[in-house]
Write an enzyme that holds these catalytic residues in place. Structure first.
Site, PDB file in Angstrom:
ATOM      1  N   GLY A   1       0.798  -1.297  -0.089  1.00 27.72           N
ATOM      2  CA  GLY A   1      -0.056  -0.069   0.170  1.00 27.72           C
ATOM      3  C   GLY A   1       0.846   1.285   0.078  1.00 27.72           C
ATOM      4  O   GLY A   1       0.377   2.391   0.401  1.00 27.72           O
TER       5      GLY A   1
ATOM      6  N   ASN B   1      -6.230   3.243 -12.410  1.00 30.58           N
ATOM      7  CA  ASN B   1      -5.012   2.567 -12.060  1.00 30.58           C
ATOM      8  C   ASN B   1      -3.742   3.207 -12.363  1.00 30.58           C
ATOM      9  O   ASN B   1      -3.546   3.831 -12.976  1.00 30.58           O
ATOM     10  CB  ASN B   1      -5.337   1.135 -12.921  1.00 30.58           C
TER      11      ASN B   1
ATOM     12  N   HIS C   1       0.187   1.465 -13.128  1.00 31.38           N
ATOM     13  CA  HIS C   1       0.817   0.384 -13.599  1.00 31.38           C
ATOM     14  C   HIS C   1       2.253   0.677 -13.845  1.00 31.38           C
ATOM     15  O   HIS C   1       2.764   1.943 -14.171  1.00 31.38           O
ATOM     16  CB  HIS C   1       0.440  -0.064 -15.118  1.00 31.38           C
TER      17      HIS C   1
ATOM     18  N   LEU D   1      -6.589  -5.560 -20.082  1.00 30.78           N
ATOM     19  CA  LEU D   1      -5.947  -5.454 -18.907  1.00 30.78           C
ATOM     20  C   LEU D   1      -4.909  -4.510 -19.265  1.00 30.78           C
ATOM     21  O   LEU D   1      -4.235  -4.229 -20.375  1.00 30.78           O
ATOM     22  CB  LEU D   1      -5.112  -6.981 -18.952  1.00 30.78           C
TER      23      LEU D   1
ATOM     24  N   GLU E   1       5.860   6.946  -9.008  1.00 27.79           N
ATOM     25  CA  GLU E   1       4.558   6.450  -8.828  1.00 27.79           C
ATOM     26  C   GLU E   1       3.934   7.296  -7.739  1.00 27.79           C
ATOM     27  O   GLU E   1       2.784   7.891  -7.922  1.00 27.79           O
ATOM     28  CB  GLU E   1       4.437   5.058  -8.444  1.00 27.79           C
TER      29      GLU E   1
HETATM   30  C1  GAR Z   1       3.068  -0.849  -7.494  1.00 24.44           C
HETATM   31  O1  GAR Z   1       4.164  -0.721  -8.062  1.00 24.44           O
HETATM   32  C2  GAR Z   1       1.906  -0.769  -8.763  1.00 24.44           C
HETATM   33  O2  GAR Z   1       2.372   0.201  -9.564  1.00 24.44           O
HETATM   34  C3  GAR Z   1       2.004  -2.127  -8.970  1.00 24.44           C
HETATM   35  O3  GAR Z   1       1.927  -2.974  -7.814  1.00 24.44           O
HETATM   36  C4  GAR Z   1       2.912  -2.027  -7.198  1.00 24.44           C
HETATM   37  C5  GAR Z   1       1.957  -1.987  -5.515  1.00 24.44           C
HETATM   38  O4  GAR Z   1       2.760  -1.149  -4.601  1.00 24.44           O
HETATM   39  N1  GAR Z   1       0.688  -2.350  -9.556  1.00 24.44           N
HETATM   40  C6  GAR Z   1       0.512  -3.160 -10.542  1.00 24.44           C
HETATM   41  O5  GAR Z   1       1.484  -3.872 -11.058  1.00 24.44           O
HETATM   42  C7  GAR Z   1      -1.019  -3.260 -11.111  1.00 24.44           C
HETATM   43  N2  GAR Z   1      -0.733  -4.029 -12.588  1.00 24.44           N
HETATM   44  P1  GAR Z   1       2.030  -0.469  -3.467  1.00 24.44           P
HETATM   45  O6  GAR Z   1       1.191  -1.564  -2.904  1.00 24.44           O
HETATM   46  O7  GAR Z   1       3.136  -0.224  -2.415  1.00 24.44           O
HETATM   47  O8  GAR Z   1       1.225   0.480  -3.869  1.00 24.44           O
END
Ligand code: GAR
Length: 214
Positions: free
Chosen positions: A12, A105, A107, A142, A172
């Site tokens: 998270g 979302n 990614h 997707l 991010e």
């Molecule tokens: C993040 O890097 C996000 O971009 C990725 O999972 C991670 C979650 O980290 N999401 C995906 O791959 C979705 N396709 P977080 O729980 O620390 O935010």
């Protein structure tokens, strides 16, 4: 008062970045829902006093049933926006249609490159010189949908997956709060080609190149 629901599956950190940016958002009520009861991010959300819920995908034999239960849990908050923040379940078409136009979302790649999982390994394998992350509106396919904002980072000679992932994650945590702010301020719209406009214009600040090696 605006309302957002953040969906998480794990640590998270993107949720945390959003929560930490809340003071620069319009006044917003935040709720957090996880498909995993043990998601580390849930504890953080509880400690910060946010409403949390778990819709455990393992309790549902069919994906549609899980999607319906999740949609119901989300609707209880009547959110203006649903934010997927490391939510690692594929959502079906009916779910995506239900929240169409208010489902974002993040990614960890420069889409349309490297949809799916293991994006940093894919980037290293392909030898790309630039990698990054993308915030997009969710459509039924997707990891596709109108792109709101992207940030690029260099791929360095001595990178491994962990180093590259960490460099992308920094970005991010910058672009997701920015995208959510734009949405809640009512500044995002789509043009006739399905491209995202910011305050009616193609966003010029959409590509944030971070300094080399950061
Ligand atoms: C993040 O890097 C996000 O971009 C990725 O999972 C991670 C979650 O980290 N999401 C995906 O791959 C979705 N396709 P977080 O729980 O620390 O935010």
């Amino acid at each position: 008062m605006k309302s957002i629901v953040i969906l998480i599956s794990g640590r998270g950190s993107n949720m945390t970045a959003l929560v930490d940016a809340a003071s620069s958002l319009p006044p917003t009520r935040i709720a957090v829902i996880s498909n995993r009861p043990d998601a580390a991010g849930l504890e953080f959300a509880r400690q910060r006093g946010f409403e949390t819920a778990v819709v455990d995908h393992r309790q549902y034999a069919a994906r549609n049933d899980f999607d319906a239960a999740l949609a119901e849990a989300i609707d209880a908050h009547q959110p203006d926006l649903v934010v997927l923040a490391g939510f690692m379940r594929i959502l079906g078409e009916a779910f995506v249609q239900r929240f169409s136009g208010r489902l974002l979302n993040i990614h960890p790649s420069l889409l349309p490159a490297f949809p799916g999982t293991h994006t940093h390994a894919q980037a290293l394998k392909c030898g790309v010189r630039l990698h990054g992350c993308t915030v997009h509106f969710v459509t039924p396919s997707l990891d596709s949908g109108p792109i709101v904002i992207q940030a690029a980072v260099p791929v360095l000679a001595n990178d491994d997956e962990a180093r590259l992932a960490a460099r992308v994650l920094v970005q991010e945590h910058l672009i997701y709060p920015q995208a959510v702010r734009w949405f809640l301020e009512g500044r995002l719209s789509l043009d006739d080609n399905g491209r995202v406009l910011l305050a009616g214009e193609l966003p010029t600040e959409a590509a944030l190149l971070s300094p080399r090696g950061s």
